[in-house]
Design a protein around this motif. Structure first.
Motif, PDB file in Angstrom:
ATOM      1  N   ALA A  83       0.829  -1.206   0.000  1.00 52.00           N
ATOM      2  CA  ALA A  83       0.000   0.000   0.000  1.00 52.00           C
ATOM      3  C   ALA A  83       0.861   1.253   0.000  1.00 52.00           C
ATOM      4  O   ALA A  83       0.584   2.219  -0.705  1.00 52.00           O
ATOM      5  CB  ALA A  83      -0.910  -0.005   1.222  1.00 52.00           C
ATOM      6  N   ALA A  84       1.941   1.252   0.782  1.00 52.27           N
ATOM      7  CA  ALA A  84       2.793   2.437   0.882  1.00 52.27           C
ATOM      8  C   ALA A  84       3.769   2.548  -0.282  1.00 52.27           C
ATOM      9  O   ALA A  84       4.338   3.613  -0.512  1.00 52.27           O
ATOM     10  CB  ALA A  84       3.563   2.406   2.193  1.00 52.27           C
ATOM     11  N   GLY A  85       3.968   1.468  -1.022  1.00 51.81           N
ATOM     12  CA  GLY A  85       4.885   1.497  -2.163  1.00 51.81           C
ATOM     13  C   GLY A  85       4.479   2.504  -3.223  1.00 51.81           C
ATOM     14  O   GLY A  85       5.324   3.011  -3.970  1.00 51.81           O
ATOM     15  N   SER A  86       3.189   2.790  -3.289  1.00 54.83           N
ATOM     16  CA  SER A  86       2.728   3.771  -4.275  1.00 54.83           C
ATOM     17  C   SER A  86       3.278   5.161  -3.986  1.00 54.83           C
ATOM     18  O   SER A  86       3.421   5.973  -4.893  1.00 54.83           O
ATOM     19  CB  SER A  86       1.197   3.801  -4.301  1.00 54.83           C
ATOM     20  N   ILE A  87       3.616   5.445  -2.737  1.00 51.64           N
ATOM     21  CA  ILE A  87       4.157   6.756  -2.375  1.00 51.64           C
ATOM     22  C   ILE A  87       5.518   6.968  -3.042  1.00 51.64           C
ATOM     23  O   ILE A  87       5.857   8.079  -3.446  1.00 51.64           O
ATOM     24  CB  ILE A  87       4.259   6.885  -0.844  1.00 51.64           C
ATOM     25  N   LEU A  88       6.285   5.880  -3.190  1.00 52.04           N
ATOM     26  CA  LEU A  88       7.604   5.986  -3.824  1.00 52.04           C
ATOM     27  C   LEU A  88       7.515   6.442  -5.280  1.00 52.04           C
ATOM     28  O   LEU A  88       8.437   7.051  -5.812  1.00 52.04           O
ATOM     29  CB  LEU A  88       8.335   4.641  -3.752  1.00 52.04           C
ATOM     30  N   PHE A  89       6.397   6.122  -5.941  1.00 48.36           N
ATOM     31  CA  PHE A  89       6.224   6.472  -7.350  1.00 48.36           C
ATOM     32  C   PHE A  89       5.335   7.694  -7.539  1.00 48.36           C
ATOM     33  O   PHE A  89       4.911   7.992  -8.650  1.00 48.36           O
ATOM     34  CB  PHE A  89       5.653   5.279  -8.114  1.00 48.36           C
ATOM     35  N   ASN A  90       5.059   8.401  -6.429  1.00 46.47           N
ATOM     36  CA  ASN A  90       4.299   9.653  -6.465  1.00 46.47           C
ATOM     37  C   ASN A  90       2.917   9.476  -7.109  1.00 46.47           C
ATOM     38  O   ASN A  90       2.498  10.280  -7.923  1.00 46.47           O
ATOM     39  CB  ASN A  90       5.099  10.755  -7.157  1.00 46.47           C
ATOM     40  N   VAL A  91       2.242   8.398  -6.731  1.00 45.31           N
ATOM     41  CA  VAL A  91       0.861   8.157  -7.167  1.00 45.31           C
ATOM     42  C   VAL A  91       0.010   8.034  -5.908  1.00 45.31           C
ATOM     43  O   VAL A  91       0.534   7.868  -4.813  1.00 45.31           O
ATOM     44  CB  VAL A  91       0.750   6.891  -8.050  1.00 45.31           C
ATOM     45  N   PHE A  93      -2.154   6.861  -2.728  1.00 47.28           N
ATOM     46  CA  PHE A  93      -2.006   5.732  -1.808  1.00 47.28           C
ATOM     47  C   PHE A  93      -2.888   4.567  -2.263  1.00 47.28           C
ATOM     48  O   PHE A  93      -4.018   4.764  -2.669  1.00 47.28           O
ATOM     49  CB  PHE A  93      -2.399   6.188  -0.404  1.00 47.28           C
ATOM     50  N   PHE A  94      -2.388   3.358  -2.198  1.00 45.28           N
ATOM     51  CA  PHE A  94      -3.067   2.127  -2.588  1.00 45.28           C
ATOM     52  C   PHE A  94      -3.208   1.943  -4.100  1.00 45.28           C
ATOM     53  O   PHE A  94      -3.927   1.062  -4.551  1.00 45.28           O
ATOM     54  CB  PHE A  94      -4.463   2.000  -1.960  1.00 45.28           C
ATOM     55  N   THR A  95      -2.531   2.750  -4.899  1.00 48.34           N
ATOM     56  CA  THR A  95      -2.544   2.533  -6.337  1.00 48.34           C
ATOM     57  C   THR A  95      -1.699   1.299  -6.631  1.00 48.34           C
ATOM     58  O   THR A  95      -0.596   1.166  -6.135  1.00 48.34           O
ATOM     59  CB  THR A  95      -1.960   3.747  -7.090  1.00 48.34           C
ATOM     60  N   HIS A  96      -2.254   0.379  -7.422  1.00 46.51           N
ATOM     61  CA  HIS A  96      -1.492  -0.836  -7.717  1.00 46.51           C
ATOM     62  C   HIS A  96      -1.065  -0.846  -9.173  1.00 46.51           C
ATOM     63  O   HIS A  96      -1.636  -0.169 -10.011  1.00 46.51           O
ATOM     64  CB  HIS A  96      -2.292  -2.094  -7.361  1.00 46.51           C
ATOM     65  N   ALA A  97      -0.042  -1.636  -9.436  1.00 43.06           N
ATOM     66  CA  ALA A  97       0.472  -1.782 -10.795  1.00 43.06           C
ATOM     67  C   ALA A  97       0.140  -3.183 -11.291  1.00 43.06           C
ATOM     68  O   ALA A  97      -0.036  -4.114 -10.512  1.00 43.06           O
ATOM     69  CB  ALA A  97       1.985  -1.572 -10.805  1.00 43.06           C
ATOM     70  N   PHE A  98       0.052  -3.329 -12.604  1.00 43.58           N
ATOM     71  CA  PHE A  98      -0.234  -4.631 -13.183  1.00 43.58           C
ATOM     72  C   PHE A  98       0.391  -4.716 -14.560  1.00 43.58           C
ATOM     73  O   PHE A  98       0.757  -3.701 -15.158  1.00 43.58           O
ATOM     74  CB  PHE A  98      -1.740  -4.904 -13.252  1.00 43.58           C
ATOM     75  N   GLY A  99       0.515  -5.910 -15.043  1.00 43.33           N
ATOM     76  CA  GLY A  99       1.070  -6.115 -16.369  1.00 43.33           C
ATOM     77  C   GLY A  99       0.842  -7.540 -16.837  1.00 43.33           C
ATOM     78  O   GLY A  99       0.499  -8.421 -16.055  1.00 43.33           O
ATOM     79  N   HIS A 100       1.018  -7.744 -18.126  1.00 40.75           N
ATOM     80  CA  HIS A 100       0.883  -9.081 -18.713  1.00 40.75           C
ATOM     81  C   HIS A 100       2.274  -9.685 -18.865  1.00 40.75           C
ATOM     82  O   HIS A 100       3.190  -9.044 -19.365  1.00 40.75           O
ATOM     83  CB  HIS A 100       0.202  -9.002 -20.082  1.00 40.75           C
ATOM     84  N   THR A 113       0.086  -6.038  -8.312  1.00 36.21           N
ATOM     85  CA  THR A 113       0.651  -5.838  -6.977  1.00 36.21           C
ATOM     86  C   THR A 113      -0.442  -6.007  -5.917  1.00 36.21           C
ATOM     87  O   THR A 113      -0.137  -6.230  -4.754  1.00 36.21           O
ATOM     88  CB  THR A 113       1.296  -4.443  -6.829  1.00 36.21           C
ATOM     89  N   ALA A 114      -1.695  -5.933  -6.335  1.00 35.06           N
ATOM     90  CA  ALA A 114      -2.796  -6.186  -5.398  1.00 35.06           C
ATOM     91  C   ALA A 114      -2.751  -7.620  -4.874  1.00 35.06           C
ATOM     92  O   ALA A 114      -3.226  -7.899  -3.772  1.00 35.06           O
ATOM     93  CB  ALA A 114      -4.139  -5.908  -6.064  1.00 35.06           C
TER      94      ALA A 114
END
Length: 140
Positions: A83-91, A93-100, A113-114
């Protein structure tokens, strides 16, 4: 007190793995349908409670030699870290990343990342519930 119910113990050995595998399925299905870390953790806790009903507390502790307090701590670190990792990327709070990704046995797979957050919730639920049950069941 040593329980000697052979039918219950034999049935529990099979049923435990069925419930545990279903909890893993519910955990992974939680991103696109109902389920996830909380429900999967409750199912896993139910499977462990079934072991506690069929066998005694010391047998289950020997079979599952985890310190469930540490399991809670690891789960909290995973959840809060994700949850706090999103702060490192300046997005937000709780923003998650995804990919194929093209994984060897699974083919084209979408990873989030969820899922790491859900794994943390899963570990916290299992750890907290089993810690409470062991502390209540360990009293003489």
């Amino acid at each position: 007190m040593k329980n000697n119910n052979v039918i219950l113990q034999t049935t529990t050995k099979v049923t435990f793995f069925i419930i545990f595998l279903f909890s893993i399925h519910i955990f992974f299905a939680g991103h696109f349908s109902p389920g996830g870390g909380f429900v999967g953790g409750l199912l896993t806790t139910g499977a462990i409670v079934l072991l506690l009903l069929a066998f005694d507390l010391e047998t289950v502790r020997a079979t599952l030699p985890f310190n469930f307090t540490v399991v809670i701590a690891v789960g909290l670190l995973l959840s809060l870290g994700t949850a706090a990792g999103s702060i490192l990327f300046n997005v937000p709070f709780f923003t998650h990343a995804f990919g194929h990704f093209n994984l060897p046995l699974f083919g084209d797979t979408e990873l989030h990342t969820a899922m790491i957050f859900d794994l943390g919730v899963y570990l916290v639920v299992v750890g907290a519930a089993i810690t409470i049950i062991q502390s209540i069941g360990g009293d003489e």
